[in-house]
Design an enzyme around this catalytic site. Structure first.
Site, PDB file in Angstrom:
ATOM      1  CG  ASP A 273      44.220 -17.986 -51.868  1.00 11.34           C
ATOM      2  OD1 ASP A 273      44.488 -19.027 -52.487  1.00 11.34           O
ATOM      3  OD2 ASP A 273      44.967 -17.497 -51.001  1.00 11.34           O
ATOM      4  CG  ASP A 333      51.743 -19.006 -50.568  1.00 16.64           C
ATOM      5  OD1 ASP A 333      51.053 -19.210 -51.581  1.00 16.64           O
ATOM      6  OD2 ASP A 333      51.253 -18.747 -49.452  1.00 16.64           O
TER       7      ASP A 333
HETATM    8  C1  GLA Z   1      47.581 -18.386 -49.732  1.00 14.10           C
HETATM    9  C2  GLA Z   1      48.047 -17.443 -50.828  1.00 14.10           C
HETATM   10  C3  GLA Z   1      48.857 -16.329 -50.209  1.00 14.10           C
HETATM   11  C4  GLA Z   1      48.016 -15.585 -49.178  1.00 14.10           C
HETATM   12  C5  GLA Z   1      47.516 -16.563 -48.131  1.00 14.10           C
HETATM   13  C6  GLA Z   1      46.525 -15.912 -47.192  1.00 14.10           C
HETATM   14  O1  GLA Z   1      48.649 -19.049 -49.134  1.00 14.10           O
HETATM   15  O2  GLA Z   1      48.793 -18.124 -51.797  1.00 14.10           O
HETATM   16  O3  GLA Z   1      49.289 -15.432 -51.223  1.00 14.10           O
HETATM   17  O4  GLA Z   1      46.953 -14.951 -49.825  1.00 14.10           O
HETATM   18  O5  GLA Z   1      46.862 -17.668 -48.736  1.00 14.10           O
HETATM   19  O6  GLA Z   1      45.982 -16.805 -46.279  1.00 14.10           O
END
Ligand code: GLA
Length: 509
Positions: A273, A333
């Site tokens: 990520d 997200d």
């Molecule tokens: C980002 C990702 C999410 C999750 C969070 C965790 O926002 O897009 O899917 O993994 O980080 O902190």
């Protein structure tokens, strides 16, 4: 008289000296410039610290700067620093529809650190320390090359991920119980194999720089063994930056070492990520950054699915496969409501042609069963993700699933659309801005899946013509994949009433 004179003289000298000292003190205070990079460290209770960063600029009593967290930089202007007391306020905007949260920060200087408190509107204060920090030095990036295909994820990965339901509350016991739940609920039987731990498992690095897990996860190898003993696979999470999105330890500068650790623990899947990597690299450099981990995973010799998460920046669908990615997030997200799911899901059609067997677009994890949508909306979520050939990673508590949630997530005829071995893209048949939305996807053996989605607030009778699917001559057979029944259709096409925010999903041949 002489004595009085002397006393007066002494008093005068004392007064001059003390005002000189005062002057010096205030001068040195004015001199203590707090311009620079600072880290706010808050103990998380699991032996770790959540860290958020601030770039501050002092100008006399005034302070401006920005919060530098994850991928976001949020500036502020009207801060103050006076008599060792620091104060500033930042307004963060998030979510859809956008909401604003105002956070007030107050610190008092103790030595070279501040005792520091953040207070979000309507929340409890969060206490920690604000310490001098430095953005990490930039490491060189490799030249680009094509990472060999790891031959995994020949169909979109299926499983579960901790983030949507548990976020920072995930721990060893929960993951074990979820693994049990995957078996007991029939999820495993339906094809959901990966049990993926998302952010907040990370502990500090040991003396040799090896990543450790925090106190919520006492023994990662034992946990992986347990999940494997259930016939399931296990996934882990990290970031190419120094910190993950939740402020935990990332893989920056430890890429191969971390890949080796994941392999030694027995992990089968990595979600990687972007988060704080934005503090170091430019968007155009993402391919080289992800390639580094793609190579590192291959080098471990263990089959590890590689999941890219950088929210679709820089047309990741054009290079995600080249860095060894099996899937790549195409959006920000998701959250558990119709607007979020609709906005993400129905914007994926243009990039669907970029999917290939082993390399998939990922419009984020499922929210089915989390309670924020109707069952019609969840059926839309499941049908749309399947037509998109999206990874199916459930994000609910599979230990306690409502029957209807189970029925939606384990519908084998819908899953078969998602898992179709040909990996062909979906096609939009209705006009691009039409809320009644019709899409089709060619499947193996000459079948076609058709989704009739009603995004309006009224029941709609929706139609697909056989000619729009390129079907001529004989009337095709039609199967309703939610009703599990064969239907009769006219020689021109198929028509059905579709509930509000709902779907009719058929397979024709
Ligand atoms: C980002 C990702 C999410 C999750 C969070 C965790 O926002 O897009 O899917 O993994 O980080 O902190």
């Amino acid at each position: 008289m002489k004595l009085l004179n002397r006393t007066l003289h002494f008093l005068l000298i004392a007064a001059t000296l003390s005002s000189l000292l005062l002057l010096l003190a205030s001068h040195s205070r004015a001199q203590s410039d707090i311009t620079g990079f600072w880290v706010f460290r808050v103990p998380t209770g699991d032996g770790n610290f959540r860290e958020s960063f601030f770039d501050l600029k002092q100008d006399g009593d005034k302070v401006s700067g920005k919060s530098v967290q994850g991928t976001r930089e949020v500036p502020f202007t009207d801060g103050t620093f006076h008599d060792g007391k620091l104060h500033f306020v930042i307004s963060f905007t998030f979510g859809n529809p956008p909401q604003t949260r105002t956070v007030t920060y107050d610190g008092s200087l103790e030595g070279d650190k501040f005792d520091f408190t953040s207070q979000a509107q309507g929340r409890d204060p969060v206490k920690g320390t604000l310490e001098h920090s430095r953005p990490p030095a930039r490491l060189p990036l490799p030249d680009l090359h094509d990472v060999p295909d790891n031959m995994l994820a020949r169909t979109p990965p299926m499983g579960w991920n901790s983030w949507n339901k548990f976020a920072g509350k995930v721990d060893d016991a929960t993951v074990r119980a979820i693994a049990d739940g995957m078996v007991a609920s029939g999820m495993k039987k339906a094809g959901y194999i990966y049990v993926n731990i998302d952010d907040t498992w990370e502990g500090p690095r040991d003396a040799n720089g090896n990543i450790t897990s925090n106190t919520k996860f006492p023994d990662m190898k034992a946990l992986a063994d347990y999940v494997h003993s259930k016939g399931l696979k296990i996934g882990i999470y990290s970031s190419p930056g120094p910190k993950t999105c939740a402020g935990y330890e990332g893989s920056y500068g430890h890429e191969q070492q971390d890949a080796n650790t994941y392999a030694a623990w027995g992990f089968d899947y990595l979600k990687y990520d972007w988060c704080s990597a934005s503090r170091i690299y430019k968007d155009e450099e993402e391919q080289a950054v992800y390639q580094k981990m793609g190579d590192a995973l291959l080098k471990t010799g263990r089959p590890i699915v590689f999941s890219l998460c950088q929210y679709g920046v820089n047309n990741v669908w054009t290079w995600g496969g080249k860095v060894g990615g099996n899937l790549w997030r195409t959006t920000g997200d998701i959250s558990d409501n119709w607007r979020s799911m609709e906005r993400i899901g129905f914007r994926q059609f243009d990039i669907s042609p970029y999917i290939k067997v082993g390399h998939w677009n990922d419009p984020d994890m499922l929210e089915i069963g989390n309670g924020g949508m109707t069952n019609d909306e969840y059926r839309t979520h499941m049908s749309l993700w399947s037509l998109l050939a999206a990874p199916l990673l459930s994000g609910n508590d599979v230990r306690s699933m409502a029957d209807e949630t189970k029925v939606i997530l384990t519908n084998s005829e819908v899953i078969a659309v998602d898992q179709d071995p040909d990996g062909k893209p979906v096609k939009l048949l209705s006009a691009p801005d039409s809320l009644p939305t019709v899409v089709s996807r060619p499947l193996h053996n000459g079948y076609t899946a058709v989704g009739l989605f009603n995004r309006t607030d009224q029941i709609q009778t929706m139609t697909v013509s056989w000619s729009s699917l390129g079907i001529t001559g004989r009337k095709p057979s039609v199967r309703d994949l939610w009703a599990h029944s064969d239907l009769s259709a006219s020689s021109e096409g198929f028509s059905a009433p579709v509930p509000i925010h709902g779907v009719v999903l058929i397979r024709v041949k």
